[in-house]
Design a protein around this motif. Sequence first.
Motif, PDB file in Angstrom:
ATOM      1  N   ARG A  33     154.107   9.267   9.018  1.00 17.44           N
ATOM      2  CA  ARG A  33     155.386   9.928   8.753  1.00 17.44           C
ATOM      3  C   ARG A  33     156.086  10.337  10.040  1.00 17.44           C
ATOM      4  NH1 ARG A  33     153.026  14.261   4.670  1.00 17.44           N
ATOM      5  NH2 ARG A  33     151.576  14.276   6.419  1.00 17.44           N
ATOM      6  N   SER A  37     159.600   4.116  10.334  1.00 16.52           N
ATOM      7  CA  SER A  37     160.596   4.612   9.381  1.00 16.52           C
ATOM      8  C   SER A  37     160.283   6.023   8.901  1.00 16.52           C
ATOM      9  CB  SER A  37     160.654   3.676   8.164  1.00 16.52           C
ATOM     10  OG  SER A  37     159.439   3.772   7.432  1.00 16.52           O
ATOM     11  N   ASN A  39     158.060   6.655   6.696  1.00 10.38           N
ATOM     12  CA  ASN A  39     157.583   6.548   5.317  1.00 10.38           C
ATOM     13  C   ASN A  39     156.092   6.200   5.306  1.00 10.38           C
ATOM     14  OD1 ASN A  39     158.006   6.298   2.396  1.00 10.38           O
ATOM     15  ND2 ASN A  39     157.517   4.152   2.756  1.00 10.38           N
ATOM     16  N   ASN A  44     155.777   0.492   6.559  1.00 13.80           N
ATOM     17  CA  ASN A  44     155.758   1.225   7.820  1.00 13.80           C
ATOM     18  C   ASN A  44     154.444   0.995   8.569  1.00 13.80           C
ATOM     19  OD1 ASN A  44     157.066   2.893   9.717  1.00 13.80           O
ATOM     20  ND2 ASN A  44     155.918   4.668   9.003  1.00 13.80           N
ATOM     21  N   ARG A 102     154.993  15.389   0.944  1.00 14.48           N
ATOM     22  CA  ARG A 102     155.790  14.378   1.656  1.00 14.48           C
ATOM     23  C   ARG A 102     155.109  13.021   1.478  1.00 14.48           C
ATOM     24  NH1 ARG A 102     156.023  15.533   7.589  1.00 14.48           N
ATOM     25  NH2 ARG A 102     157.290  13.647   7.571  1.00 14.48           N
ATOM     26  N   GLY A 104     155.385   8.723  -0.163  1.00 14.83           N
ATOM     27  CA  GLY A 104     156.092   7.462   0.024  1.00 14.83           C
ATOM     28  C   GLY A 104     157.163   7.224  -1.018  1.00 14.83           C
ATOM     29  N   LYS A 105     157.603   5.984  -1.077  1.00 12.88           N
ATOM     30  CA  LYS A 105     158.705   5.623  -1.972  1.00 12.88           C
ATOM     31  C   LYS A 105     158.225   5.041  -3.298  1.00 12.88           C
ATOM     32  CE  LYS A 105     161.878   5.173   1.846  1.00 12.88           C
ATOM     33  NZ  LYS A 105     162.723   4.308   2.658  1.00 12.88           N
ATOM     34  N   SER A 140     163.286  -3.271   1.665  1.00 16.50           N
ATOM     35  CA  SER A 140     163.895  -2.233   0.833  1.00 16.50           C
ATOM     36  C   SER A 140     164.796  -2.837  -0.244  1.00 16.50           C
ATOM     37  CB  SER A 140     164.680  -1.243   1.692  1.00 16.50           C
ATOM     38  OG  SER A 140     165.700  -1.909   2.413  1.00 16.50           O
ATOM     39  N   ARG A 177     164.411   7.711  -3.939  1.00 14.99           N
ATOM     40  CA  ARG A 177     163.631   7.743  -2.698  1.00 14.99           C
ATOM     41  C   ARG A 177     164.153   6.723  -1.678  1.00 14.99           C
ATOM     42  NH1 ARG A 177     160.111  12.050  -2.060  1.00 14.99           N
ATOM     43  NH2 ARG A 177     158.731  10.726  -0.884  1.00 14.99           N
ATOM     44  N   HIS A 178     164.845   5.711  -2.148  1.00 10.92           N
ATOM     45  CA  HIS A 178     165.417   4.684  -1.266  1.00 10.92           C
ATOM     46  C   HIS A 178     166.890   4.963  -0.921  1.00 10.92           C
ATOM     47  CE1 HIS A 178     161.913   2.195  -2.427  1.00 10.92           C
ATOM     48  NE2 HIS A 178     162.165   1.530  -1.312  1.00 10.92           N
TER      49      HIS A 178
END
Length: 193
Positions: A33, A37, A39, A44, A102, A104-105, A140, A177-178
Amino acid sequence: MLIYLTLLIAGYILGSLSSAIIVSKLAHLGDPRNYGSGNPGATNILRIGGKRLAAIVLLGDTLKGFFPVWVTGYMSDYPWIISGVGLAAFLGHLYPVFFNFRGGKGVATGLGVLLGFNWLLGILVLAVWLFVFGYKKISSLSALSAAIAAPFLAWWLISVPAICIVTTIMALLSLWRHRSNIARILNRREDGF
């Protein structure tokens, strides 16, 4: 009822185990993190640690979505319980209790949940991801396309309201999240992979 509550909590706790953070620490990369990025996900880790570590993270994140749904499916026939456990695992990845919420996506974990719901659903959503990535080479954008397709594919293939509603919720959370990626895509500033 107690066993279902236990399954929901276990799904969330398993989802909270961040494969990216664990693998990064074991590989002495530090907290993902704080790099790339920012993420904690496979993409990442690919940037900061290479393909082998990214593959381990991808597998770990997918399994932590799949396994709770699969186990719950053997213990219960109730779609709301099965889909609830899948959502709990997904939320654990997005907001992990062990990592200050915190996360991920949710791309790989969401895929694992969908594979647990219905293997064909998971395969088709993965096929959307692969098709878009093969065409645009932007991870993404591929994830966003797969998230948008997932609820439609769920309604078309399964038509079980509980699973379709949870799939829609996961898709909306993934889109949220994106949101920074969406802004970069719209401004034509999003990097590849």
